[in-house]
Design an enzyme around this catalytic site. Sequence first.
Site, PDB file in Angstrom:
ATOM      1  N   HIS A   1       2.159  48.626 -43.259  1.00 53.60           N
ATOM      2  CA  HIS A   1       1.315  47.519 -43.025  1.00 53.60           C
ATOM      3  C   HIS A   1      -0.211  47.824 -42.793  1.00 53.60           C
ATOM      4  O   HIS A   1      -0.476  48.740 -41.911  1.00 53.60           O
ATOM      5  CB  HIS A   1       2.211  46.496 -41.603  1.00 53.60           C
ATOM      6  CG  HIS A   1       3.182  45.960 -41.924  1.00 53.60           C
ATOM      7  ND1 HIS A   1       4.211  45.605 -41.090  1.00 53.60           N
ATOM      8  CD2 HIS A   1       3.805  45.470 -43.284  1.00 53.60           C
ATOM      9  CE1 HIS A   1       5.370  45.129 -41.878  1.00 53.60           C
ATOM     10  NE2 HIS A   1       5.044  45.183 -43.009  1.00 53.60           N
TER      11      HIS A   1
ATOM     12  N   HIS B   1       1.538  47.248 -30.562  1.00 52.09           N
ATOM     13  CA  HIS B   1       1.061  45.909 -30.392  1.00 52.09           C
ATOM     14  C   HIS B   1       1.093  45.505 -28.734  1.00 52.09           C
ATOM     15  O   HIS B   1       2.299  45.837 -28.066  1.00 52.09           O
ATOM     16  CB  HIS B   1       1.925  44.787 -31.204  1.00 52.09           C
ATOM     17  CG  HIS B   1       1.403  44.736 -32.309  1.00 52.09           C
ATOM     18  ND1 HIS B   1       0.407  43.896 -32.985  1.00 52.09           N
ATOM     19  CD2 HIS B   1       2.031  45.467 -33.433  1.00 52.09           C
ATOM     20  CE1 HIS B   1       0.265  44.190 -34.321  1.00 52.09           C
ATOM     21  NE2 HIS B   1       1.334  45.061 -34.365  1.00 52.09           N
TER      22      HIS B   1
HETATM   23 ZN   LIG Z   1       4.119  46.302 -38.854  1.00 52.28          ZN
END
Ligand SMILES: [Zn+2]
Length: 255
Positions: free
Chosen positions: A55, A168
């Site tokens: 990603h 995250h």
């Molecule tokens: Zn990701």
Amino acid sequence: MINIKPIKAFDDNYIWLMTTNEGSIVIDPGECVNLIKIIEQKNIKLDAILITHHHYDHTGGIEELLIKYPYLNVYGPNNNIDSIKSRLIDGGLLNVIGIDFEIIEIPGHTLDHIAYFANINNSPILFCGDTLFAGGCGRVFEGTFDQMYESLMKLKKLPQNTRIYCGHEYTINNLKFAKEVEPDNIDLIKRYNDVLDLRKNNIPTLPSTLSIELKTNPFLRADKNNVQNIISKKFKTGINEKEIFSALRQWKDNF
Ligand SMILES: [Zn+2]
């Protein structure tokens, strides 16, 4: 000396900068503005980039880093990112900056997703990108729910004192959902309040540890009666743990 520092990127990503006596590595540099500033200010010798999955918010900074530091090694899974120079596979070992990392394939969020595990003097660490989060897990984009469940079960078997460095800062929202699933879980309520305090002061909630995840993360608790009961009541499903997990994940997708 081992130091692992979060560098904020985008809205809620963390890039991890790990330094030992032998050098430094960076994990998942989705961008590199803050990273380069820190490297230059602190005169850090960056040796390598480690990538968990393809990603963009985990890989977008590679090219710019390579322009600035062309000698960098770039390690990662087998995917379409050309700048990854060394491809890693399940069970492989990566020795870098004096640390032996074990590679664990954990498909589900993406098909290429890997994690880096190292047990440093009985103080284990895990870089797991967007698979296991503090209080939650990544969305299932490319793999199947079964694959994601199996991947989380691999991580669940690691030592309980493993520190979890994920990609995250999603912890508050994850724990809000977890409280819907297990409103009476005392460890969870305490963790939620602790995390609110940290975020009020703009302190990262990471790293987490596997032991706290086992007590509070619903995606690692599909074997618990209270989780199974709420899923079977709400969704009229849940014959086995995989079904419980996939109902939980889909519930969270719409939460
Ligand atoms: Zn990701």
